[in-house]
Enzyme design. Structure first.
Site, mmCIF file in Angstrom:
data_model
loop_
_atom_site.group_PDB
_atom_site.id
_atom_site.type_symbol
_atom_site.label_atom_id
_atom_site.label_comp_id
_atom_site.label_asym_id
_atom_site.label_seq_id
_atom_site.Cartn_x
_atom_site.Cartn_y
_atom_site.Cartn_z
ATOM 1 N N HIS A 241 2.785 -7.692 3.377
ATOM 2 C CA HIS A 241 4.458 -7.660 3.885
ATOM 3 C C HIS A 241 4.827 -9.601 4.010
ATOM 4 O O HIS A 241 5.699 -9.890 3.613
ATOM 5 C CB HIS A 241 4.938 -6.978 4.576
ATOM 6 C CG HIS A 241 3.599 -5.190 4.346
ATOM 7 N ND1 HIS A 241 4.404 -4.985 2.818
ATOM 8 C CD2 HIS A 241 3.094 -4.492 5.314
ATOM 9 C CE1 HIS A 241 4.381 -3.534 2.482
ATOM 10 N NE2 HIS A 241 3.048 -3.557 3.649
HETATM 11 C C1 BDR Z 1 6.204 -3.539 7.548
HETATM 12 O O1 BDR Z 1 5.419 -2.568 8.669
HETATM 13 C C2 BDR Z 1 4.785 -3.468 9.850
HETATM 14 O O2 BDR Z 1 3.454 -2.010 9.251
HETATM 15 C C3 BDR Z 1 4.630 -4.661 8.669
HETATM 16 O O3 BDR Z 1 3.936 -5.415 9.823
HETATM 17 C C4 BDR Z 1 5.960 -4.787 7.726
HETATM 18 O O4 BDR Z 1 6.161 -6.062 8.635
HETATM 19 C C5 BDR Z 1 5.814 -3.170 6.274
HETATM 20 O O5 BDR Z 1 6.660 -1.777 5.826
#
Ligand code: BDR
Ligand code: CA
Length: 311
Positions: A241
């Site tokens: 992400h």
């Molecule tokens: C986001 O949530 C966190 O778990 C990850 O670091 C990312 O920023 C994805 O949904």
């Protein structure tokens, strides 16, 4: 002549993918990383702060790291240890980093913005938006110093925290609402975008095979290999992400995007769901840029190339 690197203040909650995003921000030639602020999120602040320090320390970076919110504007953080492990870094141990800079994240962000020229600073948010929102809510005029706000948050479609909401948006929807309403350009790397940056065993192997890298690339590969594959992708891999938001700053040619109207649901079972109007159907003016398409092969190639420059 290379363009002058853009000044960036980065807020995060490391977090496996936050760690890789931090290394990318340090490595990317187009970014002048001036401040890292940390909130709780993926795990508690008592873990995310040492993780951020360790990540920066491994890169030998002298960027100040400042602790911020251990809770959202309303309620409390809920950790995501299924994805990030109990320590937030997937069980990968890094040497302890340099101490945090004293002070509070929102104050440090405000101080940097106060000292900056109009529309000159890029804010990057990779966790719950609490610290960034506290800074802009306390001193709204400082939004005028912001060039762009780039957030990994939200989803056009299904969430990953609830069926409706993505994790960062769900952890502090009030904070996200403040950023969406601040009047500066906001760019969104949502789950629909990051789903295209799928970390598969083949991509981990390709990163491992990049020659000439140092300990940060090696640690990034170890971390990526440690993230469990996702049920959402039939265990083929897991989305990377947060580095998507950072990559947008330095390789925008890898993305397609469009202007949208974005808001966040604050009440009820859909709390934290981002409502994204891609076609102007609701009649409200566009307030965000939605990153839509990603050249995934180009993304992973650029990631390897940039990370290998960190020693
Ligand atoms: C986001 O949530 C966190 O778990 C990850 O670091 C990312 O920023 C994805 O949904
Ligand atoms: Ca994150």
């Amino acid at each position: 002549m290379p363009a002058t690197p853009r000044p960036v203040l980065l807020d995060c909650d490391p977090g496996t993918d936050d760690a890789v995003a931090l290394w990318l921000a340090l490595a990317a030639p187009g970014i002048d990383l001036q401040l890292v602020t940390v909130a709780g999120g993926n795990v508690g602040l008592e873990r995310t702060l040492p993780n951020a320090r360790a990540v920066l320390g491994l890169a030998g970076a002298g960027v100040p790291v400042v602790a911020g919110a251990d809770r959202p504007l309303v309620g409390r953080f809920r950790s995501e240890t299924r994805v990030h492990g109990m320590d937030g870094l997937g069980g990968v141990t890094l040497p302890e980093g340099p101490p945090a800079t004293p002070g509070l994240a929102a104050d440090a962000i405000r101080a940097r913005l106060r000292a900056a020229a109009a529309e000159s600073v890029t804010l990057v948010g990779l966790g719950p938006a609490t610290n960034l929102a506290l800074a802009l809510a306390a001193e709204p005029d400082l939004a005028g110093r912001v060039a762009e706000i780039v957030l990994m948050t939200g989803a056009v479609g299904e969430g990953n925290w609830s069926s409706a909401a993505e994790f960062n948006a769900a952890m502090d929807p009030e904070a996200l609402a403040i950023l969406l309403a601040c009047g500066r350009p906001v760019t969104l790397a949502t789950l629909d975008l990051t789903a295209q940056a799928l970390v598969t065993p083949a991509r981990v192997a390709a990163l491992r095979a990049v020659s000439g890298g140092g300990r940060c690339l090696a640690a990034a590969v170890e971390i990526l290999a440690a993230i469990p594959p996702s049920r959402r992708f039939e265990h083929r891999g897991v989305p990377l992400h947060d580095p998507c938001a950072v990559m947008w700053l330095v390789a925008p040619e890898l993305f397609t995007h469009r202007a949208v109207t974005a808001s966040v649901v604050l009440d009820g079972a859909d709390r934290g769901r981002t409502r994204i109007d891609r076609w102007g159907r609701d009649g409200a003016p566009a307030n965000a840029r939605l990153l839509e398409g990603l050249d995934a092969e180009g993304f992973f190639a650029a990631l390897g190339m940039m990370l290998k420059e960190l020693k």
